[in-house]
Design a protein around this motif. Structure first.
Motif, PDB file in Angstrom:
ATOM      1  N   THR A   4     107.627 -24.211 -56.541  1.00  0.00           N
ATOM      2  CA  THR A   4     106.547 -24.951 -55.892  1.00  0.00           C
ATOM      3  C   THR A   4     105.598 -23.942 -55.266  1.00  0.00           C
ATOM      4  OG1 THR A   4     106.024 -26.827 -54.445  1.00  0.00           O
ATOM      5  CG2 THR A   4     107.617 -25.223 -53.596  1.00  0.00           C
ATOM      6  N   GLY A   5     104.344 -24.317 -55.135  1.00  0.00           N
ATOM      7  CA  GLY A   5     103.331 -23.410 -54.605  1.00  0.00           C
ATOM      8  C   GLY A   5     102.855 -23.820 -53.229  1.00  0.00           C
ATOM      9  N   VAL A   6     102.427 -22.840 -52.454  1.00  0.00           N
ATOM     10  CA  VAL A   6     101.752 -23.084 -51.181  1.00  0.00           C
ATOM     11  C   VAL A   6     100.508 -22.200 -51.150  1.00  0.00           C
ATOM     12  CG1 VAL A   6     103.787 -23.808 -49.882  1.00  0.00           C
ATOM     13  CG2 VAL A   6     103.227 -21.378 -49.998  1.00  0.00           C
ATOM     14  N   VAL A   7      99.427 -22.729 -50.607  1.00  0.00           N
ATOM     15  CA  VAL A   7      98.170 -21.983 -50.491  1.00  0.00           C
ATOM     16  C   VAL A   7      98.038 -21.564 -49.036  1.00  0.00           C
ATOM     17  CG1 VAL A   7      95.687 -22.014 -50.859  1.00  0.00           C
ATOM     18  CG2 VAL A   7      97.188 -23.384 -52.339  1.00  0.00           C
ATOM     19  N   VAL A   8      97.921 -20.259 -48.786  1.00  0.00           N
ATOM     20  CA  VAL A   8      98.078 -19.770 -47.418  1.00  0.00           C
ATOM     21  C   VAL A   8      97.110 -18.637 -47.094  1.00  0.00           C
ATOM     22  CG1 VAL A   8     100.528 -20.366 -47.438  1.00  0.00           C
ATOM     23  CG2 VAL A   8      99.837 -18.057 -48.062  1.00  0.00           C
ATOM     24  N   GLU A   9      96.983 -18.388 -45.785  1.00  0.00           N
ATOM     25  CA  GLU A   9      96.341 -17.178 -45.285  1.00  0.00           C
ATOM     26  C   GLU A   9      97.320 -16.369 -44.442  1.00  0.00           C
ATOM     27  OE1 GLU A   9      91.614 -18.231 -45.211  1.00  0.00           O
ATOM     28  OE2 GLU A   9      92.746 -18.715 -43.376  1.00  0.00           O
ATOM     29  N   HIS A  10      98.230 -17.057 -43.761  1.00  0.00           N
ATOM     30  CA  HIS A  10      99.277 -16.411 -42.956  1.00  0.00           C
ATOM     31  C   HIS A  10      98.687 -15.324 -42.059  1.00  0.00           C
ATOM     32  CE1 HIS A  10     102.743 -17.824 -45.825  1.00  0.00           C
ATOM     33  NE2 HIS A  10     102.223 -18.795 -45.085  1.00  0.00           N
ATOM     34  N   ASN A  11      97.786 -15.792 -41.177  1.00  0.00           N
ATOM     35  CA  ASN A  11      97.000 -14.864 -40.361  1.00  0.00           C
ATOM     36  C   ASN A  11      97.209 -15.094 -38.863  1.00  0.00           C
ATOM     37  OD1 ASN A  11      94.945 -12.851 -40.005  1.00  0.00           O
ATOM     38  ND2 ASN A  11      93.507 -14.459 -39.487  1.00  0.00           N
ATOM     39  N   PRO A  12      98.421 -14.808 -38.324  1.00  0.00           N
ATOM     40  CA  PRO A  12      99.605 -14.277 -39.002  1.00  0.00           C
ATOM     41  C   PRO A  12     100.572 -15.402 -39.385  1.00  0.00           C
ATOM     42  CG  PRO A  12      99.950 -14.172 -36.652  1.00  0.00           C
ATOM     43  CD  PRO A  12      98.573 -14.795 -36.857  1.00  0.00           C
ATOM     44  N   PHE A  13     101.664 -15.050 -40.045  1.00  0.00           N
ATOM     45  CA  PHE A  13     102.724 -15.992 -40.384  1.00  0.00           C
ATOM     46  C   PHE A  13     103.406 -16.428 -39.084  1.00  0.00           C
ATOM     47  CE2 PHE A  13     106.759 -17.596 -41.726  1.00  0.00           C
ATOM     48  CZ  PHE A  13     106.616 -18.013 -43.037  1.00  0.00           C
ATOM     49  N   HIS A  14     103.441 -17.743 -38.803  1.00  0.00           N
ATOM     50  CA  HIS A  14     104.023 -18.214 -37.547  1.00  0.00           C
ATOM     51  C   HIS A  14     105.064 -19.300 -37.816  1.00  0.00           C
ATOM     52  CE1 HIS A  14     101.455 -21.762 -37.880  1.00  0.00           C
ATOM     53  NE2 HIS A  14     100.362 -21.023 -37.862  1.00  0.00           N
ATOM     54  N   ASN A  15     105.591 -19.885 -36.743  1.00  0.00           N
ATOM     55  CA  ASN A  15     106.675 -20.865 -36.888  1.00  0.00           C
ATOM     56  C   ASN A  15     106.264 -22.092 -37.691  1.00  0.00           C
ATOM     57  OD1 ASN A  15     108.271 -19.172 -35.367  1.00  0.00           O
ATOM     58  ND2 ASN A  15     108.096 -20.348 -33.466  1.00  0.00           N
ATOM     59  N   GLY A  16     104.996 -22.482 -37.574  1.00  0.00           N
ATOM     60  CA  GLY A  16     104.507 -23.605 -38.374  1.00  0.00           C
ATOM     61  C   GLY A  16     104.521 -23.291 -39.857  1.00  0.00           C
ATOM     62  N   HIS A  17     104.203 -22.054 -40.200  1.00  0.00           N
ATOM     63  CA  HIS A  17     104.263 -21.635 -41.605  1.00  0.00           C
ATOM     64  C   HIS A  17     105.707 -21.614 -42.104  1.00  0.00           C
ATOM     65  CE1 HIS A  17     100.330 -19.401 -40.596  1.00  0.00           C
ATOM     66  NE2 HIS A  17     100.037 -20.523 -41.221  1.00  0.00           N
ATOM     67  N   ALA A  18     106.646 -21.170 -41.242  1.00  0.00           N
ATOM     68  CA  ALA A  18     108.061 -21.170 -41.621  1.00  0.00           C
ATOM     69  C   ALA A  18     108.531 -22.595 -41.920  1.00  0.00           C
ATOM     70  CB  ALA A  18     108.895 -20.537 -40.513  1.00  0.00           C
ATOM     71  N   ARG A 186     101.644 -32.293 -40.834  1.00  0.00           N
ATOM     72  CA  ARG A 186     101.496 -31.120 -39.979  1.00  0.00           C
ATOM     73  C   ARG A 186     102.050 -31.443 -38.594  1.00  0.00           C
ATOM     74  NH1 ARG A 186      97.968 -26.500 -39.542  1.00  0.00           N
ATOM     75  NH2 ARG A 186      97.689 -25.925 -37.372  1.00  0.00           N
ATOM     76  N   ILE A 187     102.859 -30.542 -38.036  1.00  0.00           N
ATOM     77  CA  ILE A 187     103.431 -30.755 -36.712  1.00  0.00           C
ATOM     78  C   ILE A 187     102.981 -29.653 -35.766  1.00  0.00           C
ATOM     79  CG2 ILE A 187     105.458 -31.936 -37.647  1.00  0.00           C
ATOM     80  CD1 ILE A 187     107.062 -29.376 -37.143  1.00  0.00           C
ATOM     81  N   GLY A 188     103.174 -29.867 -34.479  1.00  0.00           N
ATOM     82  CA  GLY A 188     102.813 -28.858 -33.489  1.00  0.00           C
ATOM     83  C   GLY A 188     101.333 -28.890 -33.176  1.00  0.00           C
ATOM     84  N   ALA A 189     100.784 -27.732 -32.832  1.00  0.00           N
ATOM     85  CA  ALA A 189      99.397 -27.631 -32.382  1.00  0.00           C
ATOM     86  C   ALA A 189      98.421 -27.934 -33.495  1.00  0.00           C
ATOM     87  CB  ALA A 189      99.136 -26.228 -31.834  1.00  0.00           C
ATOM     88  N   GLY A 190      97.230 -28.405 -33.112  1.00  0.00           N
ATOM     89  CA  GLY A 190      96.152 -28.628 -34.061  1.00  0.00           C
ATOM     90  C   GLY A 190      95.582 -27.314 -34.556  1.00  0.00           C
ATOM     91  N   TYR A 191      94.786 -27.413 -35.609  1.00  0.00           N
ATOM     92  CA  TYR A 191      94.242 -26.229 -36.294  1.00  0.00           C
ATOM     93  C   TYR A 191      93.500 -25.298 -35.340  1.00  0.00           C
ATOM     94  CZ  TYR A 191      91.674 -23.683 -39.955  1.00  0.00           C
ATOM     95  OH  TYR A 191      91.152 -22.721 -40.773  1.00  0.00           O
ATOM     96  N   SER A 203      99.113 -22.897 -33.307  1.00  0.00           N
ATOM     97  CA  SER A 203      98.215 -22.632 -34.429  1.00  0.00           C
ATOM     98  C   SER A 203      97.968 -21.137 -34.551  1.00  0.00           C
ATOM     99  CB  SER A 203      96.881 -23.352 -34.218  1.00  0.00           C
ATOM    100  OG  SER A 203      96.166 -22.758 -33.138  1.00  0.00           O
ATOM    101  N   ALA A 204      97.575 -20.704 -35.756  1.00  0.00           N
ATOM    102  CA  ALA A 204      97.214 -19.298 -35.948  1.00  0.00           C
ATOM    103  C   ALA A 204      96.024 -18.942 -35.063  1.00  0.00           C
ATOM    104  CB  ALA A 204      96.902 -19.034 -37.418  1.00  0.00           C
TER     105      ALA A 204
END
Length: 397
Positions: A4-18, A186-191, A203-204
């Protein structure tokens, strides 16, 4: 092996990305998670906090199996083109599905929204233009146009929300392809939210704001690998990337050209080249420069993308409508390597492990943008990275 694919920036990789990576694997039953990741410059027209190799290492150390680079041409484009390039690569890598986080969280509603808009495309586009002409932001223009087609209901997707907007364009980009869209809530903080006390998923944007404000890594909000790698980066180079950090180099890039030359760069239109040139002469900081430029006509993000293209020398003539012609591999785990070995004969695009072996025009500009990314820092150690992109091999975690 199922991917499966994910489209990301990971700027930086955080708990929401995990959480995103874990859920992508869980809801699709995939053996492999492939991240299509932006390089050193991002969709909102900003330099990445740390370089793509460090961010790829964060991803591979925290649940991702393969990281490939979304070419600069798409990584710094509008949401429509960003999604087209990313989903094209995920599909070419034989992903059965791709998973995106959204505020809405129901994929059926995204598909319904797509078909409603597609059926009324001409009217929808005219409504967007009308809203933009009234000075509304692009997200609000999208939402107004959609609401004019369909009264608000629990099943309608709020296209004023940033992740919903991207999700809509991902679904649009997947039409006619075998790859299937999946969304998770999406969970946690907003964008755009800053960090609040007690949060575990920030959020990042909030993490970067906290980092620049305190110059300390918010360890509660990022996995251990991210915390370690960010500390290693700062201890080595004593700085993170930002436009404020890059302002002297950007200012030179602007003032070394005439307004006519500035106009040749991607997205620089409607005479704004004269204001860019004028204000670069007097502004003493990036923040001051942008405040002088900003108006109802130009959003902050649109202006930043212009600055990115001027900074990297990316011209309007280079904004080809063609899709990526190669896949740049940034890194893989042992499981990711097994997947690539199993499927590589089925890939229609060349899988590029070393740039010196490729003549891709997309990858050529990725190399150029990487060189000037490192020049934006004051660190001589990072200046030594200029010219090294051709020699780098994929990470193996």
């Amino acid at each position: 092996m199922k991917a499966t694919g994910v489209v990301v920036e990971h700027n930086p990789f955080h708990n929401g990305h995990a959480y995103h990576v874990q859920q992508a694997r869980k809801v699709t039953g995939a053996d492999i998670v492939i991240a299509v990741m932006s390089g050193n410059f991002l969709q909102r027209g900003e330099p990445a906090l740390v370089d793509k190799w460090t961010r790829a290492k964060m991803s591979l150390s925290s649940g991702v199996d393969i990281v490939v680079e979304l070419p600069y041409r798409f990584a710094t484009a509008s949401a429509t083109e960003f999604a087209q390039g990313a989903i094209h690569l995920a599909n070419e890598l034989k992903c059965d599905s791709f998973v995106f986080g959204s505020e809405h969280g129901e994929i059926e509603d995204f598909i319904t929204t797509y078909h409603l808009i597609a059926t009324n495309r001409e009217y929808y586009n005219s409504q967007i233009k009308h809203s933009l002409s009234q000075g509304k932001s692009y997200p609000m223009a999208l939402q107004d146009a959609f609401q004019s087609l369909h009264p608000h209901s629990e099943t309608s997707v709020d296209l004023a929300q940033p992740n919903n907007i991207l999700g809509y364009h991902y679904v649009e980009a997947a039409q006619g392809k075998p790859i299937q869209p999946v969304t998770i809530q999406r969970i946690g903080a907003g964008y755009h939210d800053f960090i609040e006390e007690g949060q575990t998923i920030a959020s990042a944007t909030g993490i970067r704001h906290s980092l620049f404000k305190t110059m300390s890594i918010p360890g509660d909000h990022v996995p251990a690998a991210t915390y370690r790698l960010l500390n290693e980066w700062y201890n080595t180079y004593q700085q993170f990337a930002s436009w404020e950090q890059f302002w002297p180099t950007l200012r030179y890039a602007i003032l070394s050209k005439t307004p006519d030359q500035l106009r040749e760069h991607a997205e620089v239109t409607e005479g704004i080249e004269f204001a860019i040139h004028k204000h670069a002469k007097t502004a003493t900081s990036y923040q001051e420069f942008m405040q002088l430029l900003k108006s109802k006509r130009y959003t902050w993000t649109r202006l930043q993308r212009m600055m990115t293209h001027i900074y990297t020398g990316f011209l309007e003539s280079q904004r080809t409508k063609e899709m990526p012609d190669a896949v740049r591999l940034l890194g893989m785990t042992s499981a990711g390597q097994a997947y690539l070995n199993h499927h590589k004969k089925a890939f229609e695009l060349p899988l590029v492990s070393r740039l010196a072996s490729s003549d891709s025009l997309f990858l050529a500009h990725d190399t150029r943008s990487s060189d000037v990314y490192y020049l934006g820092y004051s660190s001589k150690q990072l200046h030594n990275q200029v010219g090294q992109e051709y020699k780098k091999l994929p990470l193996r975690i």
